[in-house]
Structures are given as structure tokens and as C-alpha cells.
Design an enzyme around this catalytic site. Sequence first.
Site, short mmCIF file in Angstrom:
data_model
loop_
_atom_site.label_atom_id
_atom_site.label_comp_id
_atom_site.label_asym_id
_atom_site.label_seq_id
_atom_site.Cartn_x
_atom_site.Cartn_y
_atom_site.Cartn_z
CG HIS A 53 -3.88 0.20 -0.81
ND1 HIS A 53 -4.96 -0.28 -1.50
CD2 HIS A 53 -4.39 0.96 0.19
CE1 HIS A 53 -6.08 0.17 -0.95
NE2 HIS A 53 -5.76 0.92 0.09
CG HIS A 55 -5.01 1.72 3.62
ND1 HIS A 55 -5.53 2.67 2.77
CD2 HIS A 55 -3.98 2.31 4.27
CE1 HIS A 55 -4.84 3.80 2.92
NE2 HIS A 55 -3.88 3.60 3.82
CG HIS A 109 -5.43 5.49 -1.30
ND1 HIS A 109 -6.35 6.25 -0.60
CD2 HIS A 109 -5.48 4.24 -0.75
CE1 HIS A 109 -6.92 5.49 0.34
NE2 HIS A 109 -6.41 4.27 0.27
CG ASP A 131 -9.06 2.14 -1.44
OD1 ASP A 131 -9.97 1.46 -1.96
OD2 ASP A 131 -8.84 2.14 -0.20
CG HIS A 169 -13.98 1.60 -0.66
ND1 HIS A 169 -14.31 1.22 0.63
CD2 HIS A 169 -12.63 1.56 -0.74
CE1 HIS A 169 -13.20 0.97 1.30
NE2 HIS A 169 -12.15 1.16 0.50
FE FE Z 1 -10.03 0.98 1.11
ZN ZN Z 2 -7.12 2.35 1.16
#
Ligand code: FE
Ligand code: ZN
Length: 257
Positions: A53, A55, A109, A131, A169
Site C-alpha cells: 500500500h 503509506h 487500511h 498493514d 509492524h
Molecule cells: Fe505501516
Molecule cells: Zn500503513
Amino acid sequence: MLKLIPIPAFADNYLWMLHDGQRALVVDPGDAAPVLQVLKDQALQLESILVTHHHMDHTGGVAALREATGAQVYGPASEKIPAPYQPLREGDVVRSMNLDFTVLEVPGHTAGHIAFYAPEMNGRPLLFCGDTLFSGGCGRLFEGTPAQMLASLDKLAALPGQTCVCCTHEYTLSNLRFALAVEPDNADLVDYHAECVKLRMHEQPTLPTSIARELLINPFLRTRQATVKQAARHFDAAAHDDISVFAAIRQWKNQFK
Ligand code: FE
Ligand code: ZN
């Protein structure tokens, strides 16, 4: 035999790398420097970059890595990531490191979030889920609806139990504190939390996880369990159908301290 390693970056990101001693693949390189360091230390040639994605903590190192290595970049067709890259949609297949990764669209997300699933890597299926799914938790709903995220998590939950799940994460301990508030009597959760506390005490990653484990301990994959539904109704008395229970658990987590 392929090696799967989490390269730590920023405060709590893992940039997952697969390599065979010569060639390498990296997922969501938010930072180029730690990846370049591993490539150099182990004399690896970067072959491909998979992006889940848009980000920055997942894309910030893409351009520098492509320029330094000539690696092919793959990413979601409906999100803006550093061009040029090969745009992917549901069902597309990426072949790299002698693996066939099937693309799963998992919005929630972000609106165009994708995941990469390979049916067999060292004897187990392998999932890079960005995520969307974390151990004990799930991504925040920045661009999607609870219905979309629930459908995306259902899609991941339907993968084989032994699937090796590479989340991006290290949020596990804080996720499990919340999970224990939702299901204090879940014995699998209590045991897993103790195991993860030990790992983090020794600065070891709690990841990868597996689909089978997450089904036992992750409240966001357990919103149809009586215990979780009941807890959701303490937070929001109107939470009855699957989507409103999921939405209530997500909202509760957002406020949880
Ligand atoms: Fe992230
Ligand atoms: Zn993210």
C-alpha cells in the site's frame, strides 16, 4: 532453501526480505538504507520489490532501491506508489524467487491495499499482508469501511492455518493488551501473551505469526465468537450483526489506553 528475515526499520516496522544467498526480494521498503546494508553484507542482488500500500513507511525506500539495484517493483494498481511499477489486481500472479505470489485485494487500511500469498515456501504457505493483519490486531481504517476490512480479514482467515504470516509492524504486545481486555479468559491468548513478553524482553521479533494462531487469539478474527460479541456490546450496546461487532471492537481499540 530460502531465508526469510525481518529487517527492522523506524520505530517498529519490519521490511521482510526473502533471499537464496544470491538473489533477494523485499516487501514494503519504507527505508532503503537498512535494505542496502543487508544486500551489501550478504552480497545479494535485489530482484524484486513488493509493495502492499501507498503509506510512506512502506514506500519511502522504493525509488532509491530501484535506482541502486534495478529491481522490478510491483504494487497495487489503484494506489499511487513510486513509478515505474507493475500494477497488480486481485488474482494477478507475481513470479519471483521461484515462488508464485497471488495478489489478494484487501481494502480497509487503505482503499487499494493488496497482500501477496505464495502457496508454498519451505514447506508452508507464505503471506505478506502489509498493514491489514497484525498479530493480535488489524490495521486502522484510514480509507476503508468496517465492512471492507472485515471482508478482507475473512479472506486472510480462510487461508491454510499453517500459513506463515509476515506483518509489517511489531505491534504485538500492545495488541495483546487490548485482546486480553476483550477476552480475559482466553487461555491461548494468555499463553501467547506470556510467550511474546519473553521474546520482546530479549528484543526478538514476535513475527511471523500463523493464521491458525491468529484465529485463536486475535479479536479482529474472532468477532463472531460469543465472548467477543458480548465484550463488543459492553462497548456499544447496538453492536449485533457481524459488521457492527467488528466496528465496535475496532473503535474500542482506537480509544484503548
Ligand atoms: Fe505501516
Ligand atoms: Zn500503513
